[in-house]
Design an enzyme around this catalytic site. Structure first.
Site, PDB file in Angstrom:
ATOM      1  N   LYS A 193     -17.190  34.980  16.609  1.00 26.79           N
ATOM      2  CA  LYS A 193     -17.729  36.063  16.172  1.00 26.79           C
ATOM      3  C   LYS A 193     -16.619  37.253  16.237  1.00 26.79           C
ATOM      4  CE  LYS A 193     -21.955  38.851  16.643  1.00 26.79           C
ATOM      5  NZ  LYS A 193     -23.390  39.038  17.482  1.00 26.79           N
ATOM      6  N   SER A 206     -27.509  39.146  14.629  1.00 20.31           N
ATOM      7  CA  SER A 206     -25.942  39.649  14.064  1.00 20.31           C
ATOM      8  C   SER A 206     -24.986  38.803  13.956  1.00 20.31           C
ATOM      9  CB  SER A 206     -25.526  40.908  14.892  1.00 20.31           C
ATOM     10  OG  SER A 206     -25.266  40.404  15.940  1.00 20.31           O
ATOM     11  N   SER A 228     -29.271  38.089  18.942  1.00 14.66           N
ATOM     12  CA  SER A 228     -28.229  37.912  17.906  1.00 14.66           C
ATOM     13  C   SER A 228     -27.792  36.642  17.848  1.00 14.66           C
ATOM     14  CB  SER A 228     -27.217  38.957  18.025  1.00 14.66           C
ATOM     15  OG  SER A 228     -27.510  40.186  17.539  1.00 14.66           O
TER      16      SER A 228
END
Lengths: 493, 482
Positions: free
Chosen positions: A85, A160, A184
Site C-alpha cells: 500500500k 482504503s 481499511s
C-alpha cells in the site's frame, strides 16, 4: 488462471518452499516476472497499482535466488511477490499516500513491516492505490483515480486498502500489505473476496507507515487465504525499537482453546436486520454460525451497547489525531509547495488547499474543531472516555466468549460514484469494523460467499488483544466451509 | 500614586545535556553546521516515529530532585499543535497536565541579603524547536533543525520574585545548581538556558497591571534590565492611563538590546489554543520509585548548602566560601582536599587554591583537570606545613614542582631530606657558627642596631640550607644574642 503460469496461484508456503528448494525449477525471478506480467496485462482494468517497482522486484528476486543457489535460506516468503500500500515507505520509491501533497517525495528509509517482509524473501512488485491518507472506504478518494473491484469493475473495491485488495483478488500478487485504521484492510478484503487481517494494536510496527490516526493505525496482511495472511503476519510482526507502541505477543496459534468447544460471541448490536441491503450479509453470518455449532461450538449472546457509539467516537478520535499528524505537510521541507505565497500563512494555506483532497480537508477540519479549546471536552475528551468504556465492554465480552463472529460489512460492494457525494453514508460502511480499532483488537475478514449479483461478502472473526493466532484458527474453519474462501474473479474487462 | 509591588514568575527552558535528542537517536551538540544533526524523526518525515531517550528523563529527574520537586509516579506526553517552519511536525511533544516534576523551590537572597524561597510550580520535559533566521531586509528565511528535538526541561516558578535583583539571583542559583549536578551547560548565550519572565505590579488597593511576558533575553543581565524597564513602564501606564488587568489583556513584549527597552509584540486576547491531546505515539511513562531514590542518592551537595557548611563548620568567610564554590570543578577539588583529612585547615587550603593554584591555571591558561597536582598532593603540602615539617618557603618550592609532575610532596620531602630543621641541637650549632662568621653584625646588634639581627638570621638559615624552622631559629638567636 488467465492462461498465465499458475505457480503464482500456489499457497504461499508452497510457493516459497519451491523457491527455497534449489533443486526445484521454480525461482523467485520466475514468480516476479509472472506477477509483473499479470500487472502489465490486468491492471489497466483495475487501477490497483500507483507504481510498479519491476527493477526493485527483479533485484530482490535475484538476491533470493542467489541465496537459494548458495544453499542459504532466503526465508519463509522466498520469492513471493508482494504489493505494498502506498502509505508504507520503501526507500528510493516515491511515496504518495494517494495525495498530491507529497509531490515527488521519496522516502530515505524502510517501513519496518515492509523491510521485514523483504527480509523474509518477499519481492515488492508495486505500490498500491488507496484513499488519500487512507481516509475512505472506497479508494475513490485517491488523487490518482479510483481502483475497480475485480469482481465487477463498475464497483468499488472498498478502501482504503482497495489497491492492495484488488491486486490480491485479481491474482496480480499473492500477498499485499495494507493498513487498517477503521476497517481499511478488512472492508476491502470483504468486498474483493479475499482475506484481510488487522492485528492487535502494537503487534506490527507503524514505523514508516504514514500516520493517519496513530492510536488506531495498524499494518496488516492481505492474501487469498488465512494461511497466506498468517505467513505474512508472522514475517512482519514483533517489537520494533523504532515504534514505542509495539509489544511482543505470543504467536502461539491456539493458546489452549479447544476449537471444538469454542464459545462464539454474537453481538446484538452487530445485527443487520434493519440495515437496507443487509440481508445477504446477515444470512452469511447465520450460515457460518450454524456450521460452527455443528462442530461443537456454542452460542454466546452478548450486548455491547457502546458499539452503537463507535462510528461517532471513531469520527472524532481519528480526525483529531489526523489533524495533528497531517500538520507536517506544509510545503516547507518536502512535498508539494504552492507558488506565489504572499507570506508564511499564505504559503501554508495555498499549499494545503492545493495539495489535499476534499475528504482529507473535511477530516482535518473536524479534528481541529474537536480538539479546540471550548469544544475538546464535549467532543475529543468525551470520545476518548467512550472509547475507554467500549474497551471495557469488550474485555467483559471476552470473558463470556472466545471469539466474536460478525459480518465485515453491512452490504456488498457499491457502485463507483454511488456514495461519493454522501460522506455520512460512506462513514457507515465502517460500522462493523471500527470497534476493533477503537479497542485495539485483532480481527480478520474471510470471504464467505457472494450476493446474487456475484459480489463477495466477508465474515469477520474478532478476538481479545494478543489472540491473533486464535482469530486465524477460527477464520480457517470458516474459510473451509462450503461456499466460503477465495474464488478467483471472472475476468471482467 | 503609590508604587506597585513587583510580581515576577519565571519560565526557564533548560536544555539537558544528553548525547542524542529527546525522541530520536540523532546526536545533538551546539555549533554544528545547519541541518547536519537530523534524522527522519527530527525532520518530521512521513512515517517517522518518536522514541523516548531515557537519559533525558534521568537528567530531568535529577534536575527536578535538585530543585526539591516531587517526581510523578506516572507521566505522559502531549502534543502541542501549532504551525511554524522551525517546528517540523506541526506539533511539539511536551507534557501538558502530568508534568514529570512537581512543586519544588530555589533558595535565593532577597535584596537585603536575607534568605528567600522562590517556589517552583512544575518542571516538564519537552522537545526543542529548530531555529529560524530571517535575512536582514531580505526576503529569505532559513530554518536550521539541528536544535529541533533536543530535550528541554521547562521550569515554571510561582510569581514569588519581587525585584530585578531577585530574578537575576534566581537564574544564577538555577544555573549554578545545574552546573553542579551536570545536567545542563546552562549557558544563555548558546541558548541552552532561555528564560521568559512574566512581570506585573500589584497595588495596595488591589489593582494589578496586565501581565507582560518578555522574550528575546540572551543574558542574565538583560533579564534584570528588562524587569527594571517593565517596572517603570508598567507603573507609568498605571499612573498615567490607569492601565490594569481589567482593561488591558496580557501581552508579549520583546527585549530590544540596542535600545534597552521592551517592545510590544502581541496581545494574548485569550489563551493560545494549542489543541493539546495525549501523544498517541508514546505510551505513558511509569517512573520507578527505586530509580528516583537512586538518583536522589547520587545528587552531590548543592552549592548553597555547601557554602553554608563551609561558613558554619569550616570557619570560612562568606567571601571565601563564595569564591571556592563558584565553579563546580574547583568546588569538587576543594572538597576532595578536605575529604583526605577533615581536620585540614580549610582556610589554608582556600589560600593555596585561590593563590598559587589559580595563578598557575591563569598563567598557563589551563583547566584544573590538566594540572599534575592532585587534591591529595595539596593536602600533603598543607599537612607538612601545618606540622612544621617544612617551612613556607619549602612548601612553595614543592608546590611549584609537583603542580606539573603530580609527584607526592610527602615522598619528595622524605626522599630529599627537605624536612625543616627543628631540633634544638643543630639549630644551636648553626646559630653559634653564624655568630662567629658574622661577629661584626653581632657586635652591631648588641650596640643597638636592630637591623643587624637580620644578617645573623640570614646566616643561620644559610648554615641550615634554608630549612631551618624560623620560629626555633629566632628563639635560639634571641637567647644567644642576649
Amino acid at each position: 488462471m488467465f492462461g498465465f503460469d499458475d505457480s503464482l496461484d500456489l499457497p504461499v508456503a508452497e510457493m516459497a518452499q519451491r523457491v527455497r528448494d534449489k533443486d526445484n525449477p521454480l525461482t523467485a525471478s520466475k514468480l516476479v516476472e509472472t506477477s509483473l506480467l499479470r500487472i502489465e496485462t490486468l491492471d489497466a482494468a483495475y487501477g490497483a497499482f500507483l507504481r510498479r517497482t519491476g527493477d526493485l522486484a527483479r533485484e530482490q528476486a535475484a538476491a533470493v535466488d542467489a541465496k537459494a543457489e548458495a544453499g542459504e535460506d532466503p526465508g519463509p516468503l522466498a520469492g513471493v511477490p508482494l504489493a505494498v500500500k502506498d502509505n508504507l515507505a520503501v526507500p528510493g520509491v516515491p511515496l504518495t499516500c494517494g495525495s498530491k501533497i507529497l509531490g515527488e517525495y521519496i522516502p530515505p528509509t524502510w517501513a519496518t513491516s515492509v523491510k521485514r517482509a523483504v527480509d523474509a524473501g518477499a519481492c515488492i512488485v508495486g505500490k498500491t492505490n488507496l484513499d488519500e491518507f487512507a481516509m475512505g472506504s472506497s479508494t475513490e478518494n485517491s488523487a490518482f483515480g479510483p481502483t475497480r473491484n475485480p469482481h465487477g469493475t463498475a464497483f468499488v473495491p472498498g478502501g482504503s486498502s482497495g489497491g492492495s485488495a484488488a491486486a490480491v483478488a485479481s491474482g496480480m500478487a499473492p500477498l499485499a500489505l495494507g493498513s487498517d485504521t477503521g476497517g481499511s484492510i478488512r472492508q476491502p478484503a470483504a468486498l474483493c473476496g479475499i482475506t484481510g487481517m488487522k492485528p492487535t494494536y502494537g503487534r506490527v510496527s507503524r514505523n514508516g507507515l504514514v500516520a493517519f490516526a496513530s492510536s488506531l493505525d495498524q499494518v496488516g496482511p492481505m492474501a487469498r487465504s488465512c494461511a497466506d495472511a498468517r505467513a505474512l503476519l508472522e514475517a512482519i510482526e514483533g517489537v520494533d525499537p523504532l515504534d514505542a507502541t509495539t509489544r511482543g505477543y505470543d504467536t502461539a496459534a491456539q493458546n489452549g482453546v479447544d476449537l471444538g468447544s469454542l464459545r462464539i460471541g454474537r453481538v446484538t448490536e452487530f445485527a443487520l436486520d434493519d440495515v437496507p441491503g443487509g440481508e445477504p450479509a446477515q444470512a452469511a453470518v447465520e450460515r457460518v454460525r450454524s456450521a460452527l455449532f455443528e462442530t461443537g461450538a456454542t452460542d454466546a449472546e452478548l450486548s455491547l451497547p457502546l458499539v452503537q457509539a463507535s462510528i461517532p467516537v471513531y469520527y472524532l478520535v481519528a480526525p483529531a489525531e489526523a489533524s495533528s499528524n497531517l500538520a507536517r505537510y506544509d510545503g516547507v521541507r518536502y512535498g508539494h509547495r504552492a507558488e506565489g505565497g504572499a507570506d508564511l500563512m499564505d504559503l501554508y494555506a495555498r499549499t494545503r488547499e492545493e495539495g489535499f483532497g476534499e475528504e482529507v480537508k473535511r477530516r482535518i477540519l473536524i479534528g481541529t474543531f474537536a480538539l479546540s479549546a471550548g469544544y475538546a471536552d464535549a467532543y475529543y475528551k468525551k470520545a476518548m472516555a467512550t472509547r475507554a468504556a467500549l474497551r471495557a465492554q469488550f474485555d467483559s465480552a471476552f470473558a463470556e466468549c472466545d471469539v466474536i463472529v460478525s459480518a465485515t460489512t453491512p452490504t456488498c460492494a457499491f457502485k463507483i460514484g454511488e456514495k461519493a457525494d454522501d460522506p455520512l453514508a460512506m462513514y457507515l460502511c465502517d460500522v462493523l469494523t471500527v470497534a476493533a480499532n477503537l479497542a485495539g483488537l485483532p480481527a480478520v475478514s474471510v470471504p464467505c460467499g457472494k450476493t446474487a449479483e456475484g459480489l463477495p461478502l466477508g465474515i469477520q472473526v474478532w478476538g481479545p488483544p494478543g489472540r491473533d493466532g486464535l482469530v486465524f484458527d477460527v477464520a480457517e474453519q470458516l474459510e473451509a466451509m462450503d461456499g466460503c474462501g477465495y474464488e478467483a474473479p471472472e475476468v471482467t474487462s | 500614586m503609590s508604587a506597585g509591588a513587583v510580581l515576577v514568575g519565571m519560565e526557564v527552558h533548560l536544555q539537558l545535556k544528553t548525547k542524542t535528542k529527546c525522541f530520536s537517536a540523532s546526536p545533538y551538540h551546539y555549533g554544528a553546521d545547519p541541518n547536519t544533526l537530523t534524522d527522519p524523526t527530527v525532520m518530521g518525515l512521513p512515517g517517522a516515529l518518536p522514541v523516548l531517550n531515557h537519559e533525558a528523563v534521568r537528567l530531568a529527574v535529577r534536575t527536578g530532585l535538585a530543585l526539591g520537586c516531587r517526581i510523578a509516579d506516572v507521566t505522559k506526553w502531549d502534543r502541542k499543535n501549532y504551525f511554524y517552519p522551525d517546528l517540523p511536525k506541526g506539533y511539539q511533544i511536551s507534557q501538558y497536565d502530568q508534568p514529570l516534576c512537581i512543586e519544588g523551590a530555589i533558595e535565593i537572597d532577597d535584596d537585603e541579603g536575607n534568605p528567600k524561597t522562590v517556589r517552583i510550580t512544575r518542571a516538564h520535559l519537552e522537545e526543542d524547536t529548530g531555529k529560524s533566521t530571517h535575512d536582514e531586509g531580505g526576503d529569505k528565511s532559513r530554518v536550521d533543525l539541528n536544535r529541533a528535538g533536543a530535550p528541554l526541561l521547562e521550569i515554571v516558578s510561582e510569581p514569588d520574585i519581587a525585584s530585578a535583583g531577585e530574578a537575576v539571583r534566581y537564574l544564577e542559583a538555577l544555573r549554578e545548581i545545574v552546573a553542579y549536578i551536570g545536567t545542563s551547560d546552562g549557558n544563555m548565550q548558546e541558548g541552552n538556558l532561555r528564560c521568559e519572565p512574566n512581570i506585573n505590579l500589584v497595588f495596595e488597593n488591589g489593582d494589578k497591571t496586565p501581565i507582560v511576558e518578555v522574550k528575546n533575553l540572551n543574558s542574565v543581565r538583560n533579564v534584570g534590565r528588562a524587569i527594571e524597564y517593565e517596572i517603570v513602564r508598567q507603573q507609568k501606564a498605571y499612573d498615567d492611563d490607569n492601565q490594569t488587568m481589567e482593561n488591558t489583556p496580557r501581552s508579549t513584549r520583546g527585549w530590544d538590546d540596542d535600545r534597552e527597552v521592551t517592545v510590544h509584540q502581541r496581545y494574548k486576547e485569550s489563551a493560545d489554543d494549542y489543541r493539546y491531546f495525549p501523544e498517541p505515539d508514546l505510551p505513558p511513562l511509569e517512573i520507578d520509585p527505586a530509580f528516583v531514590e537512586t538518583e536522589r542518592g547520587a545528587l552531590p551537595e548543592l552549592p548553597r548548602a555547601r557554602r553554608k557548611r563551609y561558613c558554619d563548620d569550616k570557619g570560612l568567610s562568606a567571601y571565601d566560601a563564595e569564591v571556592i564554590t563558584s565553579d563546580p570543578a574547583v568546588s569538587h577539588w576543594f572538597e576532595a582536599v578536605l575529604a583526605g583529612d577533615p581536620a585540614r585547615d580549610a582556610k589554608k587550603v582556600v589560600n593555596w587554591m585561590t593563590g598559587e593554584l589559580l595563578r598557575h591555571l591563569n598563567d598557563k591558561k589551563i583547566h584544573l583537570d590538566e594540572v599534575g597536582l592532585t587534591p591529595e598532593g595539596l593536602g600533603e603540602i598543607v599537612d607538612l606545613e601545618a606540622a612544621r615539617t617544612i617551612n613556607t618557603r619549602t612548601a612553595k618550592e614543592l608546590f611549584r614542582e609537583v603542580i606539573e609532575s603530580g609527584a607526592s610532596p610527602a615522598a619528595l620531602v622524605e626522599e630529599r631530606g627537605l624536612s625543616q630543621v627543628s631540633d634544638r641541637g643543630p639549630v644551636e650549632a648553626a646559630v653559634k657558627a653564624a655568630m662567629e662568621a658574622q661577629a661584626q653584625a653581632v657586635e652591631d646588634y648588641r650596640a643597638g642596631n636592630e637591623k643587624a639581627r637580620g644578617r645573623v638570621f640570614g646566616a643561620v638559615m644559610k648554615e641550615l640550607k634554608g630549612r631551618g624552622d624560623p620560629k626555633l631559629v629566632n628563639e635560639v638567636l634571641t637567647e644567644l644574642l642576649g
